[in-house]
Design a protein around this motif. Sequence first.
Motif, PDB file in Angstrom:
ATOM      1  N   HIS A  94      41.015  72.934 -29.294  1.00  0.00           N
ATOM      2  CA  HIS A  94      39.570  72.889 -29.513  1.00  0.00           C
ATOM      3  C   HIS A  94      39.004  71.532 -29.089  1.00  0.00           C
ATOM      4  O   HIS A  94      39.744  70.561 -28.906  1.00  0.00           O
ATOM      5  CB  HIS A  94      39.259  73.161 -30.984  1.00  0.00           C
ATOM      6  N   TRP A  95      37.691  71.484 -28.963  1.00  0.00           N
ATOM      7  CA  TRP A  95      37.017  70.266 -28.514  1.00  0.00           C
ATOM      8  C   TRP A  95      35.607  70.228 -29.102  1.00  0.00           C
ATOM      9  O   TRP A  95      35.087  71.221 -29.620  1.00  0.00           O
ATOM     10  CB  TRP A  95      36.960  70.197 -26.991  1.00  0.00           C
ATOM     11  N   LEU A  96      34.995  69.057 -28.964  1.00  0.00           N
ATOM     12  CA  LEU A  96      33.645  68.838 -29.479  1.00  0.00           C
ATOM     13  C   LEU A  96      32.964  67.811 -28.581  1.00  0.00           C
ATOM     14  O   LEU A  96      33.540  66.765 -28.280  1.00  0.00           O
ATOM     15  CB  LEU A  96      33.723  68.312 -30.914  1.00  0.00           C
ATOM     16  N   ASN A  97      31.758  68.109 -28.114  1.00  0.00           N
ATOM     17  CA  ASN A  97      30.978  67.162 -27.327  1.00  0.00           C
ATOM     18  C   ASN A  97      29.736  66.741 -28.107  1.00  0.00           C
ATOM     19  O   ASN A  97      29.087  67.579 -28.751  1.00  0.00           O
ATOM     20  CB  ASN A  97      30.554  67.762 -25.982  1.00  0.00           C
ATOM     21  N   ILE A  98      29.419  65.458 -28.039  1.00  0.00           N
ATOM     22  CA  ILE A  98      28.263  64.894 -28.743  1.00  0.00           C
ATOM     23  C   ILE A  98      27.367  64.182 -27.727  1.00  0.00           C
ATOM     24  O   ILE A  98      27.822  63.311 -26.985  1.00  0.00           O
ATOM     25  CB  ILE A  98      28.698  63.884 -29.819  1.00  0.00           C
ATOM     26  N   LYS A  99      26.099  64.552 -27.680  1.00  0.00           N
ATOM     27  CA  LYS A  99      25.112  63.829 -26.866  1.00  0.00           C
ATOM     28  C   LYS A  99      24.059  63.265 -27.797  1.00  0.00           C
ATOM     29  O   LYS A  99      23.396  64.005 -28.536  1.00  0.00           O
ATOM     30  CB  LYS A  99      24.472  64.738 -25.828  1.00  0.00           C
ATOM     31  N   LEU A 100      23.878  61.956 -27.762  1.00  0.00           N
ATOM     32  CA  LEU A 100      22.977  61.258 -28.670  1.00  0.00           C
ATOM     33  C   LEU A 100      21.659  60.919 -27.987  1.00  0.00           C
ATOM     34  O   LEU A 100      21.621  60.608 -26.793  1.00  0.00           O
ATOM     35  CB  LEU A 100      23.624  59.969 -29.169  1.00  0.00           C
ATOM     36  N   GLU A 101      20.594  60.936 -28.785  1.00  0.00           N
ATOM     37  CA  GLU A 101      19.287  60.490 -28.317  1.00  0.00           C
ATOM     38  C   GLU A 101      18.685  59.585 -29.375  1.00  0.00           C
ATOM     39  O   GLU A 101      18.462  60.007 -30.512  1.00  0.00           O
ATOM     40  CB  GLU A 101      18.358  61.676 -28.061  1.00  0.00           C
ATOM     41  N   GLY A 102      18.450  58.335 -29.013  1.00  0.00           N
ATOM     42  CA  GLY A 102      17.886  57.396 -29.959  1.00  0.00           C
ATOM     43  C   GLY A 102      16.393  57.581 -30.141  1.00  0.00           C
ATOM     44  O   GLY A 102      15.697  58.036 -29.232  1.00  0.00           O
ATOM     45  N   THR A 103      15.904  57.207 -31.317  1.00  0.00           N
ATOM     46  CA  THR A 103      14.463  57.161 -31.573  1.00  0.00           C
ATOM     47  C   THR A 103      14.079  55.706 -31.865  1.00  0.00           C
ATOM     48  O   THR A 103      13.390  55.060 -31.095  1.00  0.00           O
ATOM     49  CB  THR A 103      14.070  58.103 -32.726  1.00  0.00           C
ATOM     50  N   SER A 104      14.566  55.166 -32.960  1.00  0.00           N
ATOM     51  CA  SER A 104      14.373  53.727 -33.177  1.00  0.00           C
ATOM     52  C   SER A 104      15.349  52.929 -32.318  1.00  0.00           C
ATOM     53  O   SER A 104      15.111  51.746 -32.028  1.00  0.00           O
ATOM     54  CB  SER A 104      14.566  53.374 -34.656  1.00  0.00           C
ATOM     55  N   SER A 105      16.451  53.551 -31.906  1.00  0.00           N
ATOM     56  CA  SER A 105      17.376  52.943 -30.936  1.00  0.00           C
ATOM     57  C   SER A 105      16.885  53.253 -29.524  1.00  0.00           C
ATOM     58  O   SER A 105      15.957  54.051 -29.319  1.00  0.00           O
ATOM     59  CB  SER A 105      18.785  53.510 -31.112  1.00  0.00           C
ATOM     60  N   ASN A 106      17.502  52.613 -28.522  1.00  0.00           N
ATOM     61  CA  ASN A 106      17.210  52.980 -27.152  1.00  0.00           C
ATOM     62  C   ASN A 106      17.513  54.458 -26.955  1.00  0.00           C
ATOM     63  O   ASN A 106      18.435  55.018 -27.536  1.00  0.00           O
ATOM     64  CB  ASN A 106      17.996  52.099 -26.179  1.00  0.00           C
TER      65      ASN A 106
END
Length: 558
Positions: free
Chosen positions: A467-479
């Motif tokens: 199994h696997w897991l992918n995470i894509k982040l989007e900042g709001t107070s961060s860049n």
Amino acid sequence: MKYSLLVTLVLPAAFAWFWQDPAPAFLAKFTDIAASAKLLHPTIHGPVDHKDYILEATGCGAAFLDFDNDGWLDVLMLSGTRFKNPPSNTGNRLYRNNGNGTFSDVTAAKGLTKAGWASSVTVGDFDNDGFEDLFITYWGQNILYRNENGTFKDVTSTAGLLTTDRRWTSGASFLDFDRDGNLDLFFTEYLDFDPTKIAKPGDPGQCNWKGIPVNCGPKGLPMGRHHLYHGNGKGGFKDTTQASGVDKAAPLYGMTTVVADYDQDGWVDIYIASDSTPSQMLINQHNGTFLDQGLARGVAVSEDGVEQAGMGVALGDFFREGRLSIFKTNFADDTSNLYQNLGQGQFTDQASRKGLSAKSRFMNWGAGAEDLDNDGWPDIFFVGGNVFPEVERKLPAYPHKAPRMLYRGTGNGRFAPVLDSTLTVPHSSRGAAFGDFDNDGDIDILIVNLNEAPSLLRNNLPPNAAHWLNIKLEGTSSNRSAIGATVIATFAGKPLAKSVTSQESFYSVNDRRLHFGLGASTKANIEIRWPSGKIEKLSDLGANRLHQIREGQGVIAP
């Protein structure tokens, strides 16, 4: 060459018993599909059979990025040129992912036709408009490209990044060093290169390696310095090199730069691999300044206290401790480093104790610390190639082209060599980027080959292997790109840390989506340490999918 092949193929197999491990077989297998994928243009970088100057030999990087936000990784290949009789079609290449295993060359249509001696690239959304921008370093003028809805525009001048000198900029990284939510820009220099002042092989005062005339450098040539520019979030940058103290670090032959929170204090730091001088770690002092503490923290030199010729850098939680450790490649006749993070940014070189201590005849460059078989433990992959093509004719044990090297993470930070016939095909390679270009849940590899077309190694891991897991982040107070964020996924009773970087490997950029192999686990808990300093925890994220997470809002697209 026969001796070279014997060492490459036979010896790792003969001594594999030393690293035997009860874990299941390594199921990841690779196929080079660059030709069928239509990645056909060669990376021109100096003459093929000799190198008169170090600029011709060092090479350049590549990037996986999604420049048009369609969910498929596109490809940027950097390129150099030639001093004599340069081909008319030199220059960087941008390939759009068609979503069917092929790519289309969109370089001209997207505004990236500049030719020259490119070195590295960093990717990040410096104006927080939702599109990934590019900064490409050169011998000469660096270029900042703003991504305007999928088309790139050179904004170097209006951004305040024009220079009047002919410096050779090497590694570069976007970062948010002051946590104001806007991306800043750090870059370092390799050396002061002036071809009119450097002896070539055959000239009086020529240089030699193992008694053979070769191109000169870096030793004996003027060293480079660091530069830091503060971004205002609107497309402008201000030179803060002196105010930040990065100019106080010792001169060096700087190469790859990797930004991450190495000491786990919530502020991003900068690691710089250096060629023939101690590598540096610039620790963020939380007040807009940095101090080089590479020696004190154990990441500047070898285990024996000797300076090395650092090339590529890969970050990985090799020991499953929830901390970012460092793998660094070096020059021929040396070992790579595996700097284990002991906590709070203190490191110790574990290469000799973890199966990575063999000296290499190859000069090693781009590297990745990715879980290629999704078993929950990072593996190590790196590429090589000699900078002296002339040497092989007299010393076949030091070939110009090298195989790719893959070491499987077997658990507890130990590594064992993996033999794959695709990886034994030799190339003179430099940059390497890691990402899931076909969105099938495993990590593929893009490689720069000098004076050849690139390699695109598709990972043929069976879909039911793990199994696997992918995470894509989007900042709001961060860049918005979340560059500098650390994600710690906990599964099977152990943590595994990864960081969003804007340059890694050698002069290259990996997939911004963080990939976690989960082995038999079907879910994971995650902790996100955002670049703003905020900490967010999410539970029971399901396996075998991409989770898009917005700061303060949790999962926005499972």
